[in-house]
Design an enzyme around this catalytic site. Structure first.
Site, PDB file in Angstrom:
ATOM      1  N   CYS A 119       0.813  -1.222   0.000  1.00 22.87           N
ATOM      2  CA  CYS A 119       0.000   0.000   0.000  1.00 22.87           C
ATOM      3  C   CYS A 119       0.845   1.270   0.000  1.00 22.87           C
ATOM      4  O   CYS A 119       0.330   2.357  -0.256  1.00 22.87           O
ATOM      5  CB  CYS A 119      -0.917   0.007   1.217  1.00 22.87           C
ATOM      6  SG  CYS A 119      -2.093  -1.368   1.255  1.00 22.87           S
ATOM      7  N   HIS A 252      -2.724   7.251   4.080  1.00 18.77           N
ATOM      8  CA  HIS A 252      -3.216   6.044   3.419  1.00 18.77           C
ATOM      9  C   HIS A 252      -4.548   5.657   4.042  1.00 18.77           C
ATOM     10  O   HIS A 252      -4.699   5.653   5.267  1.00 18.77           O
ATOM     11  CB  HIS A 252      -2.192   4.922   3.583  1.00 18.77           C
ATOM     12  CG  HIS A 252      -2.709   3.576   3.182  1.00 18.77           C
ATOM     13  ND1 HIS A 252      -3.346   3.356   1.981  1.00 18.77           N
ATOM     14  CD2 HIS A 252      -2.701   2.377   3.835  1.00 18.77           C
ATOM     15  CE1 HIS A 252      -3.698   2.079   1.906  1.00 18.77           C
ATOM     16  NE2 HIS A 252      -3.316   1.476   3.021  1.00 18.77           N
ATOM     17  N   ASN A 282      -9.851   0.235   1.459  1.00 19.29           N
ATOM     18  CA  ASN A 282      -8.407   0.301   1.254  1.00 19.29           C
ATOM     19  C   ASN A 282      -8.093  -0.134  -0.173  1.00 19.29           C
ATOM     20  O   ASN A 282      -8.200  -1.315  -0.510  1.00 19.29           O
ATOM     21  CB  ASN A 282      -7.711  -0.613   2.263  1.00 19.29           C
ATOM     22  CG  ASN A 282      -6.199  -0.613   2.124  1.00 19.29           C
ATOM     23  OD1 ASN A 282      -5.640  -0.085   1.171  1.00 19.29           O
ATOM     24  ND2 ASN A 282      -5.526  -1.227   3.088  1.00 19.29           N
TER      25      ASN A 282
END
Length: 334
Positions: A119, A252, A282
């Site tokens: 990520c 994030h 996500n």
């Protein structure tokens, strides 16, 4: 690894995003696994996410984002000589998604490669593009960050299924007359890699190579709450800036509780913090560019705005970037 930007200014002059059309709500998930909207929202802040069709791969989702970024930067594809695609879900291991995108877009001479940093991939990719541009090895870069994590999830495991969604974003990076990137901070801890992994996806053989995401949620949460704060603080210190000077905080979008914890520790209020995890979940490498696009749509990104981006992910990796926002009008030599 931490570093401040050099004398040559490099900024973002184009931004584009794209998500699949299909919306999967928490109530929809409750028909698949033992969960509920209340349970998911309380623990993650997520209400819905986008899911790619069976025939949609990463490049299908990323291509509209790339085209939008190029259009905003007022660049022809052939003007770009570097394309980096940050993803953990490429169409295939090779040819790379970056090479496929470059071919489809019409970039016959661009260097193109995929970057794998979980990520944190988008932050790693913009740092690498910065280095190439600042050194003169490249002149204009297209950085794509995106994932279709729905393709590698265990659809019987509610602990991971509720968290992730599909989406992509892209930015054009090039020399600018003002503003631009001020510094980066990157790191990795392979010792924690077992907490978030995709066994059976590479050359190491496993007894049960099912190739689906495995995650130790408790340990990943502990890691995330620590590095989201320490990485952001490190890049601010290196650039001689304080959190009070940051206009837009783009964390994030892994989990609303992680975002709230980091924002609280850093002392940044909700008005400056971008949160869209409730709508997208996500999206891994697509997370930060999607959040950047939302910040701009909300009117929070202006010429000269100080933007702090911080990510963390599989590896385990982390990274932050500090940027003075500009637009295409700031592009040097154009």
């Amino acid at each position: 690894m931490i570093g401040s930007a050099g004398a040559r200014r490099i900024g973002i002059t184009g931004l584009g995003v794209n998500v699949p059309e299909r919306v999967l709500t928490n109530d929809d998930l409750a028909q698949i696994v033992d969960t509920s909207d209340e349970w998911i929202v309380e623990r993650t802040g997520i209400r819905e996410r986008r899911i790619a069709r069976d025939d949609e791969a990463l490049t299908d989702v990323a291509l509209p984002a790339a085209r939008a970024a190029l259009a905003e930067a007022a660049l022809a594809p052939a003007d770009v000589d570097l394309l980096i695609c940050a993803t953990v879900t490429p169409d295939m291991m090779f040819p790379t998604s970056s090479a496929l995108l470059a071919d489809t877009l019409g970039m016959p001479r661009a260097a193109a490669y995929d970057l794998l940093a979980g990520c944190t991939g988008f932050v790693y990719a913009i740092a690498q593009a910065y280095g190439m541009l600042a050194s003169g090895l490249a002149h204009r870069a297209l950085v794509v960050g995106g994932d279709v994590l729905s393709k590698i999830l265990d659809w019987e495991d509610r602990s991971t299924l509720v968290l992730f969604g599909d989406g992509a974003g892209a930015v054009v990076m090039e020399p600018v007359q003002r503003g631009g990137f001020l510094g980066f901070e990157l790191g990795a801890d392979g010792g924690g890699g077992d907490h978030l992994r995709l066994p059976g996806s590479g050359s190491r053989r496993f007894d049960d190579p099912e190739g689906l995401v495995k995650m130790n949620g408790r340990e990943v949460f502990k890691f995330a709450t620590r590095v989201m704060v320490s990485s952001a603080a490190a890049v601010l210190e290196q650039c001689d800036k304080t959190m009070d000077e940051v206009d837009v905080y783009v964390p994030h979008q892994a989990n609303k509780r992680i975002i709230d914890y980091a924002a609280g520790k850093l002392g940044v209020d909700s008005e400056r913090t971008v949160v869209n995890v409730d709508r997208f979940g996500n999206t891994s490498s697509g997370s930060i560019p999607l959040a950047l696009a939302d910040a701009r749509a909300d009117g929070r990104l202006h010429d000269g705005s100080l933007v702090l981006m911080t990510g963390m992910g599989a590896g385990l990796t982390w990274g932050s970037a500090l940027l003075e926002w500009t637009d295409a009008t700031a592009a040097a030599g154009r």
